[in-house]
Write a protein that holds these residues in place. Structure first.
Motif, PDB file in Angstrom:
ATOM      1  N   LEU A 372       0.820  -1.205   0.000  1.00 25.74           N
ATOM      2  CA  LEU A 372       0.000   0.000   0.000  1.00 25.74           C
ATOM      3  C   LEU A 372       0.861   1.266   0.000  1.00 25.74           C
ATOM      4  O   LEU A 372       0.487   2.278  -0.595  1.00 25.74           O
ATOM      5  CB  LEU A 372      -0.927  -0.003   1.217  1.00 25.74           C
ATOM      6  N   LEU A 373       2.006   1.192   0.678  1.00 26.36           N
ATOM      7  CA  LEU A 373       2.889   2.356   0.764  1.00 26.36           C
ATOM      8  C   LEU A 373       3.891   2.445  -0.384  1.00 26.36           C
ATOM      9  O   LEU A 373       4.608   3.440  -0.493  1.00 26.36           O
ATOM     10  CB  LEU A 373       3.652   2.331   2.093  1.00 26.36           C
ATOM     11  N   PHE A 374       3.945   1.414  -1.233  1.00 26.39           N
ATOM     12  CA  PHE A 374       4.966   1.389  -2.293  1.00 26.39           C
ATOM     13  C   PHE A 374       4.854   2.580  -3.249  1.00 26.39           C
ATOM     14  O   PHE A 374       5.882   3.185  -3.608  1.00 26.39           O
ATOM     15  CB  PHE A 374       4.896   0.075  -3.067  1.00 26.39           C
ATOM     16  N   CYS A 427       9.542  12.765   3.678  1.00 25.10           N
ATOM     17  CA  CYS A 427       9.077  12.548   5.048  1.00 25.10           C
ATOM     18  C   CYS A 427       7.728  11.844   5.119  1.00 25.10           C
ATOM     19  O   CYS A 427       7.382  11.266   6.145  1.00 25.10           O
ATOM     20  CB  CYS A 427       8.961  13.876   5.781  1.00 25.10           C
ATOM     21  N   LEU A 428       6.934  11.895   4.028  1.00 21.92           N
ATOM     22  CA  LEU A 428       5.575  11.372   4.074  1.00 21.92           C
ATOM     23  C   LEU A 428       5.505   9.897   4.447  1.00 21.92           C
ATOM     24  O   LEU A 428       4.712   9.520   5.330  1.00 21.92           O
ATOM     25  CB  LEU A 428       4.866  11.629   2.734  1.00 21.92           C
ATOM     26  N   PRO A 429       6.285   9.006   3.813  1.00 24.94           N
ATOM     27  CA  PRO A 429       6.210   7.601   4.221  1.00 24.94           C
ATOM     28  C   PRO A 429       6.561   7.398   5.688  1.00 24.94           C
ATOM     29  O   PRO A 429       5.980   6.555   6.372  1.00 24.94           O
ATOM     30  CB  PRO A 429       7.233   6.912   3.305  1.00 24.94           C
ATOM     31  N   THR A 430       7.522   8.198   6.175  1.00 25.61           N
ATOM     32  CA  THR A 430       7.896   8.095   7.586  1.00 25.61           C
ATOM     33  C   THR A 430       6.731   8.484   8.481  1.00 25.61           C
ATOM     34  O   THR A 430       6.419   7.810   9.462  1.00 25.61           O
ATOM     35  CB  THR A 430       9.100   9.001   7.871  1.00 25.61           C
ATOM     36  N   LEU A 431       6.044   9.583   8.136  1.00 27.32           N
ATOM     37  CA  LEU A 431       4.909  10.032   8.935  1.00 27.32           C
ATOM     38  C   LEU A 431       3.772   9.016   8.903  1.00 27.32           C
ATOM     39  O   LEU A 431       3.087   8.808   9.906  1.00 27.32           O
ATOM     40  CB  LEU A 431       4.422  11.392   8.423  1.00 27.32           C
ATOM     41  N   LEU A 432       3.553   8.384   7.748  1.00 30.99           N
ATOM     42  CA  LEU A 432       2.488   7.394   7.636  1.00 30.99           C
ATOM     43  C   LEU A 432       2.801   6.141   8.442  1.00 30.99           C
ATOM     44  O   LEU A 432       1.892   5.477   8.963  1.00 30.99           O
ATOM     45  CB  LEU A 432       2.270   7.023   6.168  1.00 30.99           C
ATOM     46  N   GLN A 433       4.084   5.798   8.551  1.00 34.50           N
ATOM     47  CA  GLN A 433       4.452   4.575   9.262  1.00 34.50           C
ATOM     48  C   GLN A 433       4.304   4.717  10.779  1.00 34.50           C
ATOM     49  O   GLN A 433       4.151   3.704  11.477  1.00 34.50           O
ATOM     50  CB  GLN A 433       5.899   4.197   8.923  1.00 34.50           C
ATOM     51  N   ILE A 434       4.334   5.934  11.291  1.00 34.30           N
ATOM     52  CA  ILE A 434       4.252   6.119  12.740  1.00 34.30           C
ATOM     53  C   ILE A 434       2.933   5.585  13.298  1.00 34.30           C
ATOM     54  O   ILE A 434       2.942   4.743  14.196  1.00 34.30           O
ATOM     55  CB  ILE A 434       4.471   7.599  13.116  1.00 34.30           C
ATOM     56  N   PRO A 435       1.759   6.046  12.792  1.00 34.98           N
ATOM     57  CA  PRO A 435       0.511   5.480  13.338  1.00 34.98           C
ATOM     58  C   PRO A 435       0.355   3.998  13.046  1.00 34.98           C
ATOM     59  O   PRO A 435      -0.206   3.263  13.862  1.00 34.98           O
ATOM     60  CB  PRO A 435      -0.583   6.305  12.653  1.00 34.98           C
ATOM     61  N   ILE A 436       0.867   3.529  11.899  1.00 36.08           N
ATOM     62  CA  ILE A 436       0.754   2.112  11.557  1.00 36.08           C
ATOM     63  C   ILE A 436       1.592   1.275  12.513  1.00 36.08           C
ATOM     64  O   ILE A 436       1.140   0.252  13.043  1.00 36.08           O
ATOM     65  CB  ILE A 436       1.185   1.876  10.092  1.00 36.08           C
ATOM     66  N   MET A 437       2.832   1.718  12.748  1.00 34.90           N
ATOM     67  CA  MET A 437       3.717   0.974  13.649  1.00 34.90           C
ATOM     68  C   MET A 437       3.152   0.968  15.067  1.00 34.90           C
ATOM     69  O   MET A 437       3.112  -0.077  15.727  1.00 34.90           O
ATOM     70  CB  MET A 437       5.113   1.622  13.635  1.00 34.90           C
ATOM     71  N   TYR A 438       2.696   2.125  15.517  1.00 38.48           N
ATOM     72  CA  TYR A 438       2.146   2.201  16.870  1.00 38.48           C
ATOM     73  C   TYR A 438       0.853   1.392  16.979  1.00 38.48           C
ATOM     74  O   TYR A 438       0.605   0.719  17.985  1.00 38.48           O
ATOM     75  CB  TYR A 438       1.886   3.654  17.245  1.00 38.48           C
ATOM     76  N   ALA A 439       0.026   1.449  15.935  1.00 34.93           N
ATOM     77  CA  ALA A 439      -1.222   0.692  15.940  1.00 34.93           C
ATOM     78  C   ALA A 439      -0.946  -0.800  16.027  1.00 34.93           C
ATOM     79  O   ALA A 439      -1.597  -1.527  16.797  1.00 34.93           O
ATOM     80  CB  ALA A 439      -2.041   1.013  14.693  1.00 34.93           C
ATOM     81  N   LEU A 440       0.022  -1.273  15.258  1.00 38.62           N
ATOM     82  CA  LEU A 440       0.349  -2.699  15.305  1.00 38.62           C
ATOM     83  C   LEU A 440       0.925  -3.067  16.666  1.00 38.62           C
ATOM     84  O   LEU A 440       0.612  -4.132  17.225  1.00 38.62           O
ATOM     85  CB  LEU A 440       1.342  -3.055  14.199  1.00 38.62           C
ATOM     86  N   ILE A 547      14.733  -3.520   2.174  1.00 33.14           N
ATOM     87  CA  ILE A 547      15.960  -3.796   1.418  1.00 33.14           C
ATOM     88  C   ILE A 547      15.627  -4.142  -0.024  1.00 33.14           C
ATOM     89  O   ILE A 547      16.248  -3.630  -0.971  1.00 33.14           O
ATOM     90  CB  ILE A 547      16.752  -4.932   2.096  1.00 33.14           C
ATOM     91  N   LEU A 548      14.633  -5.000  -0.201  1.00 32.99           N
ATOM     92  CA  LEU A 548      14.202  -5.375  -1.554  1.00 32.99           C
ATOM     93  C   LEU A 548      13.663  -4.167  -2.300  1.00 32.99           C
ATOM     94  O   LEU A 548      13.981  -3.943  -3.480  1.00 32.99           O
ATOM     95  CB  LEU A 548      13.140  -6.475  -1.461  1.00 32.99           C
ATOM     96  N   GLN A 549      12.883  -3.366  -1.624  1.00 35.73           N
ATOM     97  CA  GLN A 549      12.303  -2.170  -2.229  1.00 35.73           C
ATOM     98  C   GLN A 549      13.391  -1.190  -2.650  1.00 35.73           C
ATOM     99  O   GLN A 549      13.334  -0.591  -3.739  1.00 35.73           O
ATOM    100  CB  GLN A 549      11.354  -1.521  -1.224  1.00 35.73           C
ATOM    101  N   GLN A 550      14.425  -1.019  -1.802  1.00 40.87           N
ATOM    102  CA  GLN A 550      15.504  -0.097  -2.144  1.00 40.87           C
ATOM    103  C   GLN A 550      16.249  -0.550  -3.386  1.00 40.87           C
ATOM    104  O   GLN A 550      16.620   0.263  -4.243  1.00 40.87           O
ATOM    105  CB  GLN A 550      16.462   0.033  -0.959  1.00 40.87           C
ATOM    106  N   ARG A 551      16.468  -1.843  -3.500  1.00 41.48           N
ATOM    107  CA  ARG A 551      17.159  -2.356  -4.693  1.00 41.48           C
ATOM    108  C   ARG A 551      16.338  -2.078  -5.960  1.00 41.48           C
ATOM    109  O   ARG A 551      16.887  -1.695  -6.993  1.00 41.48           O
ATOM    110  CB  ARG A 551      17.414  -3.858  -4.537  1.00 41.48           C
ATOM    111  N   ILE A 552      15.019  -2.277  -5.845  1.00 39.18           N
ATOM    112  CA  ILE A 552      14.162  -2.026  -7.007  1.00 39.18           C
ATOM    113  C   ILE A 552      14.169  -0.552  -7.385  1.00 39.18           C
ATOM    114  O   ILE A 552      14.314  -0.191  -8.560  1.00 39.18           O
ATOM    115  CB  ILE A 552      12.725  -2.494  -6.709  1.00 39.18           C
ATOM    116  N   LEU A 553      14.049   0.314  -6.378  1.00 38.13           N
ATOM    117  CA  LEU A 553      13.969   1.738  -6.654  1.00 38.13           C
ATOM    118  C   LEU A 553      15.322   2.323  -7.053  1.00 38.13           C
ATOM    119  O   LEU A 553      15.382   3.293  -7.810  1.00 38.13           O
ATOM    120  CB  LEU A 553      13.397   2.466  -5.440  1.00 38.13           C
ATOM    121  N   TYR A 554      16.421   1.750  -6.551  1.00 41.90           N
ATOM    122  CA  TYR A 554      17.737   2.166  -7.048  1.00 41.90           C
ATOM    123  C   TYR A 554      17.856   1.863  -8.527  1.00 41.90           C
ATOM    124  O   TYR A 554      18.445   2.644  -9.293  1.00 41.90           O
ATOM    125  CB  TYR A 554      18.840   1.441  -6.277  1.00 41.90           C
TER     126      TYR A 554
END
Length: 566
Positions: A372-374, A427-440, A547-554
């Motif tokens: 969803l965040l990709f 910064c947006l993905p980082t901000l989105l991950q905060i509530p998701i990480m805390y929620a989980l 890690i996999l995502q970074q390789r793809i986006l690189y």
């Protein structure tokens, strides 16, 4: 990459503000309700609960439970989820076992005991009665007559008692197949004079919960008052003075991490509730309804519900939505991110029922979140790539206007506008991950559905820390390492995954930053070790996908890697 490092630090700071600052703000601006008061003789006085039973306390000496259970006649409780008995002396519901939940993961573990009679270890019980002017209710020593020998979902029980003035008392108790008792209290005035009748209910426990009360999990006294959940009352508050309130909807009781006992008065009718200590250092939650005038020859019935059982999410939601038990689902302290946490839980629970393995469900949940965040991550990397390309120009402007900071910022913003670059996009993905990480984190911490759920091999409980540590050769050596250094295998894997994730990023130019990021994975490994294995499984999976995502986006943005290499 430098932007990644800044984003990670931003994530850590914001998460700390939300996790720690939230509770401080709540306690500052949402204090507990004041006691109920009245004006009497020109002075303000606290109104005591007339229905609180002063004799409802635990005995001083601890005795064997089997002996205490045999001292008074009882009615058996037998449902698919509950076993126990009702003490006809009182009467009290003081013997209750949750048959579907065990104390430990051992095969021969005893089931969870919720209620235990007064005078036994961890005494905990519920009782019902009446008070009022002209009323002579049965005493705590009265032995009631029962209509049967067993309370089941299909066979309710009626208890009867009377006094010498002709007043008759009846308590009808029904139970469903889960954890909800329905108690109908009836008084018939067969005497010659009108009387006042106010029914009451109480929950009494000999000691505090063994679970820890913290700012992430509410443990101890809890109330819902007029459609507002009150998580601010704690053991210390009750120790200082009784905590009182008045309401027309809601409930009160005691909550543990996974268990809840809630006394629910008839909704829509006014009642007074309170939490108080008992003479023997125990705790009591009780309520009393508004007094009703009862004429001779008339009867009055008041209905109370008692929830005593496990805080199963779907069950509490059903009781709230289908049976009108106001905000009983708030017995689970979801916190600020409730709107995110509950959908995550229900999706995770659906994945669990699909795969029958909670660890696999957590992995699939992580993959779903990353997918969803990709698209957002792609934009983040594209923005970072553009920022890398602009770095030489930015450095030139910084050097050119090093003595004029205002002009320097003006020229840099002009450069951003001309090149259509946004320095905050990363910064947006980082901000989105905060509530998701805390929620989980909250889902894995709070929900009983993951309690004692196995994953693979030695991981028998995803809600507990990893028990296997190499420090004692995985249990072969006969010693238990200190808790602070007893790092399990899963936290070690977490540290390794973070190391490789950081390694994939370009190293910072500053030596101090380089040293910080070199040790950060191993520091976080120790920080995360005491947390539930389920949360660590989520983070390991997330790091691997990153890690996999970074390789793809690189591969899609080679200029980012080239600029970083230079």
């Amino acid at each position: 990459m430098k932007e990644d490092q800044k984003n990670f630090l931003l994530f850590a700071v914001l998460a700390a503000i939300i996790l720690i600052g939230g509770q401080l703000i709540a306690s500052r601006f949402a204090p507990a309700n004041p006691p109920v008061t009245k004006i009497e003789g020109g002075k303000t006085k606290v109104v005591p609960n007339p229905g609180a039973d002063p004799t409802a306390d635990t005995a001083g000496a601890i005795r064997d439970r089997r002996q205490v259970l045999a001292e008074a006649p009882r009615v058996e409780i037998d449902t698919p989820t509950l076993k126990g008995s009702i003490n006809l002396k009182g009467p009290r519901i003081d013997d209750l076992v949750l048959v579907q939940y065990k104390e430990t993961i051992a095969r021969d573990s005893a089931p969870i005991r919720l209620f235990s009679p007064s005078g036994t270890q961890d005494a905990y019980f519920a009782g019902f009665g009446w008070a009022g002017n002209g009323l002579q209710p049965p005493s705590a020593d009265t032995v009631w007559r029962a209509s049967g020998t067993a309370l089941t979902p299909s066979t309710p029980i009626t208890l009867d008692a009377a006094n010498a003035t002709g007043q008759r008392f009846r308590i009808q108790i029904a139970v469903d197949e889960d954890y909800l008792f329905t108690v109908r209290q009836t008084v018939l005035n067969a005497g010659q004079q009108p009387v006042q009748v106010a029914s009451y209910g109480l929950v009494n426990r000999a000691a505090k919960s063994k679970d820890v009360d913290g700012w992430t999990v509410q443990v101890g006294p809890m109330a819902v008052e007029n459609n507002s959940a009150n998580y601010d009352i704690n053991w210390t508050d009750v120790d200082k003075e009784p905590q009182r309130f008045s309401a027309t909807t809601g409930w009160l009781g005691f909550t543990d991490k996974y268990w809840l006992t809630a006394m629910i008065p008839e909704q829509g009718h006014s009642f007074d509730g309170q939490f108080r200590t008992t003479p023997r250092q125990g705790y009591q939650a009780d309520f009393s309804g508004a007094p009703v005038a009862l004429a001779p020859g008339k009867a009055v019935t008041q209905t109370t519900r008692l929830f005593a059982g496990a805080k199963e999410v779907a069950l509490l939601d059903r009781y709230t939505d289908k049976q009108g038990l106001t905000m009983l689902d708030y017995g689970i302290d979801w916190g600020w991110f409730r709107i995110v946490e509950k959908p995550i839980f229900y999706y995770l629970d659906w994945l669990f029922r699909l795969t029958t393995n909670f660890g696999v469900a957590i992995i699939l949940l992580t993959i779903t979140i990353r997918l969803l965040l990709f698209p957002i991550a792609q934009k983040q990397f594209a923005s970072m790539a553009k920022m890398r390309v602009l770095q030489p120009k930015m450095k030139a402007l910084q050097e050119k206007y090093k003595d004029d900071k205002a002009r320097q910022q003006q020229e840099i913003m002009k450069l951003y506008k001309e090149e259509k670059a946004n320095p905050l996009a990363g910064c947006l993905p980082t901000l989105l991950q905060i509530p998701i990480m805390y929620a989980l984190y909250k889902v894995l911490l709070l929900t009983i559905e993951m309690r004692h759920q196995p994953f693979v091999a030695w991981i028998k409980d995803l809600s507990a820390p990893d028990p296997l540590t190499p420090l004692n050769l995985f249990g072969l050596l006969n010693f238990t390492p200190p808790h602070m250094i007893a790092i399990g295998v899963v936290p070690i894997l977490l540290g390794i995954s973070m190391y490789f994730q950081f390694k994939l990023n370009p190293q910072p130019m500053d030596e101090a930053q380089k040293q910080v990021f070199a040790i950060l994975p191993w520091v976080l490994m120790f920080v995360m070790a005491p947390f539930a294995v389920g949360l660590q499984v989520y983070w390991i999976t997330s790091n691997t996908l990153t890690i996999l995502q970074q390789r793809i986006l690189y591969a899609r943005h080679p200029q980012l890697k080239v600029a970083a290499a230079k």
